[in-house]
Design a protein around this motif. Structure first.
Motif, PDB file in Angstrom:
ATOM      1  N   ALA A   1       0.720  -1.146  -0.061  1.00  0.00           N
ATOM      2  CA  ALA A   1      -0.038   0.023  -0.143  1.00  0.00           C
ATOM      3  C   ALA A   1       0.882   1.361  -0.179  1.00  0.00           C
ATOM      4  CB  ALA A   1      -0.873  -0.085   1.298  1.00  0.00           C
ATOM      5  N   GLU A   2       1.995   1.175   0.619  1.00  0.00           N
ATOM      6  CA  GLU A   2       2.737   2.533   0.784  1.00  0.00           C
ATOM      7  C   GLU A   2       3.564   2.664  -0.330  1.00  0.00           C
ATOM      8  OE1 GLU A   2       4.477  -1.045   3.331  1.00  0.00           O
ATOM      9  OE2 GLU A   2       2.634  -0.010   3.092  1.00  0.00           O
TER      10      GLU A   2
ATOM     11  N   TYR B   1      -0.295   7.040  -7.405  1.00  0.00           N
ATOM     12  CA  TYR B   1      -1.617   7.479  -7.872  1.00  0.00           C
ATOM     13  C   TYR B   1      -1.391   8.546  -8.930  1.00  0.00           C
ATOM     14  CZ  TYR B   1      -3.546   4.690  -4.201  1.00  0.00           C
ATOM     15  OH  TYR B   1      -3.887   3.314  -3.065  1.00  0.00           O
ATOM     16  N   ASP B   2      -2.076   8.406  -9.906  1.00  0.00           N
ATOM     17  CA  ASP B   2      -1.969   9.580 -11.088  1.00  0.00           C
ATOM     18  C   ASP B   2      -3.195  10.347 -10.951  1.00  0.00           C
ATOM     19  OD1 ASP B   2       0.642   8.853 -12.161  1.00  0.00           O
ATOM     20  OD2 ASP B   2      -0.413   7.333 -13.381  1.00  0.00           O
ATOM     21  N   ASN B   3      -3.209  11.529 -10.823  1.00  0.00           N
ATOM     22  CA  ASN B   3      -4.537  12.738 -10.707  1.00  0.00           C
ATOM     23  C   ASN B   3      -4.506  13.342 -12.053  1.00  0.00           C
ATOM     24  OD1 ASN B   3      -4.993  11.340  -8.206  1.00  0.00           O
ATOM     25  ND2 ASN B   3      -4.121  13.029  -6.931  1.00  0.00           N
TER      26      ASN B   3
END
Length: 75
Positions: free
Chosen positions: A68-69, A73-75
């Motif tokens: 998870a760490e 994420y691409d925004n």
């Protein structure tokens, strides 16, 4: 090619360059070309030394890309 391999190759090329200059003269094309080969290897060694070693977190993410760490994420 590791840094030690490059250093060994640089020493070999230096010897070749010295021999070429002794045989052909210090102002010969052969001498200049031999020293160019030495300079190229030295530049490669310098370039390899510039690479920043990975920190512990980067090593962890390489070993565990689904953690998870480590998600990106691409925004």
């Amino acid at each position: 090619m590791t840094n030690n391999d490059i250093q060994e190759k640089i020493e070999q090329e230096r010897e070749i360059a010295r021999n070429a200059c002794d045989a052909s003269g210090a102002n010969s094309k052969e001498c200049a070309a031999a020293w160019d080969a030495v300079e190229e290897l030295q530049a490669e060694a310098s370039h390899q030394n510039e690479k920043k070693p990975k920190n512990s977190f980067e090593n962890y993410c390489d070993d565990h890309p689904d953690a998870a760490e480590c998600r990106v994420y691409d925004n």
